[in-house]
Enzyme design. Structure first.
Site, PDB file in Angstrom:
ATOM      1  N   GLY A 168     -38.122  57.727 -37.931  1.00 30.73           N
ATOM      2  CA  GLY A 168     -37.073  57.809 -38.939  1.00 30.73           C
ATOM      3  C   GLY A 168     -36.517  56.465 -39.364  1.00 30.73           C
ATOM      4  CG  ASP A 169     -35.882  51.845 -38.135  1.00 33.47           C
ATOM      5  OD1 ASP A 169     -34.677  51.785 -37.836  1.00 33.47           O
ATOM      6  OD2 ASP A 169     -36.511  50.888 -38.634  1.00 33.47           O
TER       7      ASP A 169
END
Length: 220
Positions: A168-169
């Site tokens: 999710g980064d």
């Protein structure tokens, strides 16, 4: 590149530290020429770590979906207001005081919920280091506002677990796409497949990717 490098690591390594971090970077570089190129051009990444405190989790929540600078600004305002960021002190602030510290209504709820869980004993930060990654994840995501990205960052920076890839980064994902020359619309599955090749050192690989991303950003 080999599918898994665990056979190269002389002993089971679940956490990284100042003694083994650069050695683990070297294991990855020996198996992946792209990662080696980053180390050759930019040196070793910093070994980013954070203390296992309530303040650290507040900081990570503040970092959700905003710039690091914005999150740090809000954290510093809270420090000015409270001197020490503890669950008890946070719960003394009303909504207006939280807004004055640049904390959104939504993140105010998340931070207060975390504070209440710690004060009530529902969450005990001192017990988390002894838990498996999945146990830590299950414990923290039970709280509103704490999702997988927040847990990934906590596992990597605070508990220093070696094998997390924060899908999710955006910075890590974009650095991977650039490094591996993937199309902008590369799928989550394609990205995860590449990260799987770095097991059991995906956290260390992610730090190399962040180092690459930040070094490229400085070049403008």
């Amino acid at each position: 590149m080999k599918k898994n490098i665990s056979h190269l690591i002389p002993e089971e390594t679940e956490t990284f530290n100042t003694e083994n971090f650069q050695k683990l970077c070297n294991y990855l570089a020996d198996q992946d020429q792209d990662l080696k190129l980053i180390l050759d051009n930019h040196g070793y990444p910093p070994m980013w770590t954070r203390a296992n405190t309530f303040e650290t989790l507040v900081h990570i929540i503040l970092e959700q979906q905003v710039s690091l600078a914005s999150a740090l600004s809000a954290l510093n305002k809270l420090k000015e207001k409270l001197t020490e960021i503890t669950p008890e002190n946070i719960l003394k602030l009303n909504d207006e005081e939280m807004r004055e510290c640049y904390v959104s209504r939504q993140k105010n709820r998340y931070i207060k919920g975390l504070a209440e869980a710690i004060v009530s004993g529902e969450i005990n930060l001192e017990k988390l280091p002894a838990m498996s990654g999945e146990e830590v994840r299950k414990t923290l995501v039970s709280l509103k506002g704490i999702g997988n990205w927040t847990v990934d960052v906590y596992l990597m920076f605070t508990l220093q677990r070696t094998d997390i890839f924060p899908i999710g980064d955006l910075a890590a994902v974009n650095a991977l796409k650039r490094l591996k020359q993937l199309p902008p619309k590369a799928t989550r599955e394609e990205i995860l497949a590449i990260s799987e090749q770095w097991k059991p050192l995906r956290s260390v690989a992610s730090m190399i990717l962040w180092h690459y991303y930040l070094s490229q950003s400085k070049k403008g």
